[in-house]
Design a protein around this motif. Structure first.
Motif, PDB file in Angstrom:
ATOM      1  N   ALA A 105       0.814  -1.224   0.000  1.00 17.64           N
ATOM      2  CA  ALA A 105       0.000   0.000   0.000  1.00 17.64           C
ATOM      3  C   ALA A 105       0.840   1.264   0.000  1.00 17.64           C
ATOM      4  O   ALA A 105       0.362   2.327  -0.405  1.00 17.64           O
ATOM      5  CB  ALA A 105      -0.918  -0.006   1.224  1.00 17.64           C
ATOM      6  N   THR A 106       2.095   1.169   0.424  1.00 13.77           N
ATOM      7  CA  THR A 106       2.901   2.390   0.593  1.00 13.77           C
ATOM      8  C   THR A 106       4.134   2.466  -0.297  1.00 13.77           C
ATOM      9  O   THR A 106       4.689   3.555  -0.468  1.00 13.77           O
ATOM     10  CB  THR A 106       3.357   2.530   2.059  1.00 13.77           C
ATOM     11  N   LEU A 107       4.588   1.347  -0.875  1.00 15.22           N
ATOM     12  CA  LEU A 107       5.875   1.346  -1.557  1.00 15.22           C
ATOM     13  C   LEU A 107       5.790   1.187  -3.070  1.00 15.22           C
ATOM     14  O   LEU A 107       6.812   1.050  -3.738  1.00 15.22           O
ATOM     15  CB  LEU A 107       6.777   0.239  -0.986  1.00 15.22           C
ATOM     16  N   THR A 108       4.586   1.186  -3.607  1.00 16.84           N
ATOM     17  CA  THR A 108       4.456   1.119  -5.063  1.00 16.84           C
ATOM     18  C   THR A 108       3.180   1.834  -5.470  1.00 16.84           C
ATOM     19  O   THR A 108       2.371   2.247  -4.625  1.00 16.84           O
ATOM     20  CB  THR A 108       4.458  -0.340  -5.556  1.00 16.84           C
ATOM     21  N   ASP A 109       2.986   1.994  -6.769  1.00 12.64           N
ATOM     22  CA  ASP A 109       1.806   2.716  -7.243  1.00 12.64           C
ATOM     23  C   ASP A 109       0.567   1.842  -7.115  1.00 12.64           C
ATOM     24  O   ASP A 109       0.633   0.603  -7.082  1.00 12.64           O
ATOM     25  CB  ASP A 109       2.004   3.157  -8.690  1.00 12.64           C
ATOM     26  N   SER A 110      -0.578   2.483  -7.045  1.00  8.44           N
ATOM     27  CA  SER A 110      -1.830   1.777  -6.784  1.00  8.44           C
ATOM     28  C   SER A 110      -2.171   0.773  -7.874  1.00  8.44           C
ATOM     29  O   SER A 110      -2.720  -0.303  -7.592  1.00  8.44           O
ATOM     30  CB  SER A 110      -2.977   2.773  -6.617  1.00  8.44           C
ATOM     31  N   ALA A 248      13.560   5.198  -7.709  1.00 13.08           N
ATOM     32  CA  ALA A 248      14.409   4.874  -8.857  1.00 13.08           C
ATOM     33  C   ALA A 248      13.534   4.370  -9.993  1.00 13.08           C
ATOM     34  O   ALA A 248      12.341   4.114  -9.826  1.00 13.08           O
ATOM     35  CB  ALA A 248      15.440   3.814  -8.463  1.00 13.08           C
ATOM     36  N   THR A 249      14.141   4.229 -11.168  1.00 14.57           N
ATOM     37  CA  THR A 249      13.474   3.641 -12.318  1.00 14.57           C
ATOM     38  C   THR A 249      14.365   2.540 -12.894  1.00 14.57           C
ATOM     39  O   THR A 249      15.581   2.546 -12.694  1.00 14.57           O
ATOM     40  CB  THR A 249      13.202   4.689 -13.410  1.00 14.57           C
ATOM     41  N   ILE A 250      13.751   1.604 -13.597  1.00 13.10           N
ATOM     42  CA  ILE A 250      14.490   0.578 -14.336  1.00 13.10           C
ATOM     43  C   ILE A 250      13.995   0.639 -15.783  1.00 13.10           C
ATOM     44  O   ILE A 250      12.795   0.480 -16.034  1.00 13.10           O
ATOM     45  CB  ILE A 250      14.277  -0.821 -13.744  1.00 13.10           C
ATOM     46  N   ASP A 251      14.901   0.874 -16.704  1.00 10.59           N
ATOM     47  CA  ASP A 251      14.485   1.018 -18.099  1.00 10.59           C
ATOM     48  C   ASP A 251      14.372  -0.343 -18.786  1.00 10.59           C
ATOM     49  O   ASP A 251      14.564  -1.394 -18.154  1.00 10.59           O
ATOM     50  CB  ASP A 251      15.423   1.962 -18.864  1.00 10.59           C
ATOM     51  N   ASP A 252      14.069  -0.334 -20.065  1.00 11.06           N
ATOM     52  CA  ASP A 252      13.829  -1.579 -20.804  1.00 11.06           C
ATOM     53  C   ASP A 252      15.089  -2.433 -20.936  1.00 11.06           C
ATOM     54  O   ASP A 252      15.001  -3.611 -21.298  1.00 11.06           O
ATOM     55  CB  ASP A 252      13.285  -1.256 -22.205  1.00 11.06           C
ATOM     56  N   GLY A 254      17.061  -2.825 -18.337  1.00 12.61           N
ATOM     57  CA  GLY A 254      17.381  -3.274 -16.982  1.00 12.61           C
ATOM     58  C   GLY A 254      18.311  -2.359 -16.221  1.00 12.61           C
ATOM     59  O   GLY A 254      18.825  -2.739 -15.162  1.00 12.61           O
ATOM     60  N   VAL A 255      18.533  -1.152 -16.720  1.00 11.14           N
ATOM     61  CA  VAL A 255      19.423  -0.200 -16.059  1.00 11.14           C
ATOM     62  C   VAL A 255      18.644   0.560 -14.985  1.00 11.14           C
ATOM     63  O   VAL A 255      17.601   1.158 -15.265  1.00 11.14           O
ATOM     64  CB  VAL A 255      20.031   0.786 -17.066  1.00 11.14           C
ATOM     65  N   LEU A 256      19.160   0.524 -13.772  1.00 14.06           N
ATOM     66  CA  LEU A 256      18.526   1.213 -12.655  1.00 14.06           C
ATOM     67  C   LEU A 256      19.104   2.621 -12.531  1.00 14.06           C
ATOM     68  O   LEU A 256      20.318   2.808 -12.527  1.00 14.06           O
ATOM     69  CB  LEU A 256      18.752   0.437 -11.353  1.00 14.06           C
ATOM     70  N   THR A 257      18.222   3.615 -12.427  1.00 18.63           N
ATOM     71  CA  THR A 257      18.637   5.004 -12.257  1.00 18.63           C
ATOM     72  C   THR A 257      17.932   5.580 -11.032  1.00 18.63           C
ATOM     73  O   THR A 257      16.692   5.585 -10.959  1.00 18.63           O
ATOM     74  CB  THR A 257      18.269   5.842 -13.497  1.00 18.63           C
ATOM     75  N   TRP A 258      18.719   6.058 -10.081  1.00 18.38           N
ATOM     76  CA  TRP A 258      18.154   6.681  -8.884  1.00 18.38           C
ATOM     77  C   TRP A 258      17.637   8.077  -9.219  1.00 18.38           C
ATOM     78  O   TRP A 258      18.186   8.772 -10.075  1.00 18.38           O
ATOM     79  CB  TRP A 258      19.206   6.782  -7.775  1.00 18.38           C
ATOM     80  N   ARG A 259      16.578   8.489  -8.527  1.00 24.82           N
ATOM     81  CA  ARG A 259      16.039   9.834  -8.729  1.00 24.82           C
ATOM     82  C   ARG A 259      17.097  10.885  -8.394  1.00 24.82           C
ATOM     83  O   ARG A 259      17.235  11.886  -9.081  1.00 24.82           O
ATOM     84  CB  ARG A 259      14.814  10.047  -7.831  1.00 24.82           C
ATOM     85  N   ASP A 260      17.832  10.657  -7.307  1.00 27.95           N
ATOM     86  CA  ASP A 260      18.920  11.544  -6.895  1.00 27.95           C
ATOM     87  C   ASP A 260      19.755  10.784  -5.879  1.00 27.95           C
ATOM     88  O   ASP A 260      19.449   9.639  -5.522  1.00 27.95           O
ATOM     89  CB  ASP A 260      18.383  12.862  -6.305  1.00 27.95           C
ATOM     90  N   GLU A 261      20.811  11.410  -5.424  1.00 32.17           N
ATOM     91  CA  GLU A 261      21.707  10.736  -4.485  1.00 32.17           C
ATOM     92  C   GLU A 261      21.000  10.431  -3.169  1.00 32.17           C
ATOM     93  O   GLU A 261      21.252   9.406  -2.539  1.00 32.17           O
ATOM     94  CB  GLU A 261      22.948  11.605  -4.226  1.00 32.17           C
ATOM     95  N   ASN A 262      20.107  11.302  -2.757  1.00 29.10           N
ATOM     96  CA  ASN A 262      19.368  11.063  -1.519  1.00 29.10           C
ATOM     97  C   ASN A 262      18.481   9.825  -1.636  1.00 29.10           C
ATOM     98  O   ASN A 262      18.294   9.083  -0.667  1.00 29.10           O
ATOM     99  CB  ASN A 262      18.512  12.285  -1.165  1.00 29.10           C
ATOM    100  N   SER A 263      17.930   9.591  -2.833  1.00 29.36           N
ATOM    101  CA  SER A 263      17.102   8.406  -3.057  1.00 29.36           C
ATOM    102  C   SER A 263      17.916   7.136  -2.854  1.00 29.36           C
ATOM    103  O   SER A 263      17.443   6.154  -2.278  1.00 29.36           O
ATOM    104  CB  SER A 263      16.509   8.435  -4.459  1.00 29.36           C
ATOM    105  N   ARG A 264      19.141   7.138  -3.342  1.00 29.70           N
ATOM    106  CA  ARG A 264      20.003   5.974  -3.156  1.00 29.70           C
ATOM    107  C   ARG A 264      20.226   5.716  -1.659  1.00 29.70           C
ATOM    108  O   ARG A 264      20.171   4.581  -1.199  1.00 29.70           O
ATOM    109  CB  ARG A 264      21.342   6.200  -3.850  1.00 29.70           C
TER     110      ARG A 264
END
Length: 588
Positions: A105-110, A248-252, A254-264
């Motif tokens: 309920a809190t860690l992913t989209d509805s 973060a996001t994972i593209d097609d 499989g590369v993971l990109t953090w929103r920013d350093e604080n997100s990591r």
């Protein structure tokens, strides 16, 4: 790190209760349904099945799992009353309400969470979280389970036997939704740390999903759980099953990109955020078992006549070893109830990934749960033979205590880690100069507790200068002492705030004086009390216990229990008749 909350005008019962009275009363009614009563005729397997049936009934009666999981006062109340009235439920509600439903309920989209939450909402599937492993235990930052990108999703594997998930309750073959922790291995083979993934662990028919092996463990005497070992061999989960918390996001590719350093930096705290809620929920329910145990034991002790001589037959509560033990436990439990309620209020408005939030709950777990176990144990022992029977409930509460103390992280590990953080956080505050205090003065008692806290902080600093293993081990005793001292001081401050109520003033005095008595040697060697002061503490403690005894009826009434709901034979004025009625009850 604790946010004090003072609510002026609260009644004693309101001060000790957290959340809606109506919801608490509803839970008492639901969890007292005799259709789910445990009998001695049931095997352990039947009790497990009964617990799952009772969970489904609970969900049906109180509504949406997701709504309860995300309404913290209601969630804590579910834990409290399950622990008091339906102990077999505790392992199930922890996984179902908090760890699985709360995470989804809190860690992913509805949209991504909807298929799983739909089944959890009405308990057509039961939720669980899979984190701990043979190798890492509760130190889950070192887990080895992997989730590898396969082009359009993830494949979860157990790379070696020590990486098997040990020991979630998933043995009973019912439909299962799980949240599993694994190290994300990206398309380049790079380990991106621990992440959470949703999965169907068992299908609608109860059979393990393809790629899942579940082995139920042996009989566990302390609490009824279907503990199991789980391993994965190419369990495939969809891309949408990743619980990213939008960090973060994972593209097609499989590369993971953090929103920013604080997100990591926040990612691991985010992944285990529901553990923080769970730690406080389990602490709350152990406090509830301590209150229930004291209610039962003290009510019994005020009625049980003890023939000492041919002419003297005092009640059991007049015996010093009963009176002193149970009334100091009562003061400690009331103090921790008020302290725990303040932490609950603080948690409801906090960022679960914030360091102060996490550390405050770790401190609370160590402060509350170990005292609850001591209290329940003392009640069982003081009740003698009557304390051995499940009918009188206290013996069953021991199992809940032991299960919770190692649930969501070991108490001593969390206490030592939190104490270490606290020692660094408070390092700038100077320790008080040695000097004698007057233990007869309530304000001076608070000063003594503050002096102990800050002195331990300063004494711990020599071990914090380097990361060497020797220093990390050497600081553990100091860190544990600091965790206890800091929480005791915080609890005493809260009791001071509510000391306009005579019952709380009596609790405050016993709590503070008992703490000073327990740590008398420390205060002597640090020059804050002399021998005369220590002797004064002991005299005042005896008088304070007598005063607290006069407030006993009001305190027990404020706990919100009643004899009929608890149904313990020792609560009856006609003990033989109560046991006869129970033994002849056809429902047994």
């Amino acid at each position: 790190m604790v946010t004090h909350g003072y609510k002026e005008g609260s009644s004693l019962a309101e001060l000790l209760r957290h959340g809606s009275l109506e919801f608490h009363q509803k839970l008492q009614q639901v969890l007292s349904n005799p259709d789910y009563a445990v009998t001695e005729k049931q095997s352990q397997e039947q009790r497990r099945e009964n617990a799952y049936d009772q969970l489904r009934y609970l969900v049906k009666e109180i509504g949406s799992t997701q709504a309860v999981a995300t309404d913290l006062p209601e969630l804590f109340a579910v834990f409290d009353w399950s622990a008091v009235l339906a102990t077999d439920l505790i392992p199930l509600i922890s996984g179902h309400y908090n760890l699985a439903s709360g995470s989804l309920a809190t860690l992913t989209d509805s949209e991504s969470a909807a298929p799983y939450l739909h089944d959890l909402d009405d308990a057509s599937s039961i939720g669980v979280m899979l984190l701990t492993e043979y190798g890492c235990g509760s130190n889950i930052g070192f887990m080895q389970t992997t989730a590898t990108w396969d082009g359009d999703g993830f494949v979860i594997n157990t790379p070696n036997p020590r990486a098997r998930k040990f020991m979630p309750s998933v043995g009973i073959p019912v439909s299962r939704v799980c949240v599993v922790g694994a190290r994300y291995i990206d398309s380049a083979g790079v380990d991106q740390g621990v992440h959470l993934f949703a999965a169907r662990l068992r299908g609608a028919d109860g059979e393990p999903a393809p790629g899942v092996t579940i082995t139920q463990l042996d009989h566990q005497p302390l609490v009824i759980m279907d503990n199991s070992v789980i391993s994965f061999d190419n369990l495939r989960v969809e891309r949408s099953a990743w619980l990213s918390n939008d960090l973060a996001t994972i593209d097609d590719q499989g590369v993971l990109t953090w929103r920013d350093e604080n997100s990591r930096k926040r990612s691991f705290a985010s992944a285990i955020s529901q553990l923080t809620v769970g730690r406080l929920a389990l602490s709350s329910c152990l406090n509830a078992t301590a209150r229930a145990s004291l209610y039962i034991a003290l009510r019994y002790a005020t009625r049980r006549l003890v023939p000492l001589t041919p002419t003297d037959t005092p009640v059991m509560l007049d015996l010093p070893h009963v009176r002193d033990t149970l009334l100091t436990d009562l003061a400690g439990t009331v103090a921790r109830t008020i302290y725990g309620n303040a932490i609950k209020t603080f948690l409801a408005g906090s960022d679960l990934t914030d360091r102060d939030t996490v550390v405050s709950v770790m401190l609370a777990k160590h402060f509350i749960q170990l005292h609850a176990l001591d209290t329940v144990t003392h009640c069982r022992i003081k009740m003698g033979a009557q304390g051995m029977f499940s009918a009188n409930r206290v013996a069953d509460y021991l199992g809940v205590c032991h299960a919770a103390i190692t649930g969501e992280g070991d108490c001593y590990v969390l206490g030592s880690v939190a104490g270490r953080v606290l020692a660094k956080h408070l390092a700038g505050k100077p320790a008080p100069e040695p000097g004698l205090h007057d233990p007869a003065d309530p304000a001076d008692r608070l000063g003594l507790l503050n002096a102990r806290t800050l002195t331990i902080v300063q004494e711990a600093q020599e071990y914090l200068a380097t990361p060497d293993l020797a220093d990390r081990l050497a600081v553990i005793p100091e860190a544990l002492n600091l965790a206890e001292a800091y929480c005791a001081e915080e609890a005493l401050q809260l009791l001071h705030q509510h000391a306009d109520q005579p019952e709380i003033a009596a609790v405050r005095d016993v709590f503070a004086l008992h703490y000073l008595d327990q740590n008398a040697a420390w205060y002597l060697t640090h020059g804050m009390l002399d021998v005369a002061g220590v002797e004064s503490v002991k005299r005042q403690l005896r008088a304070a216990i007598d005063t607290l005894a006069g407030h006993l009826p009001a305190l027990l009434d404020a706990f919100g229990f009643d004899d009929e709901t608890l149904g313990a034979p020792v609560l009856s004025e006609d003990l033989p008749g109560a046991w006869d009625a129970r033994c002849n009850d056809p429902r047994r």
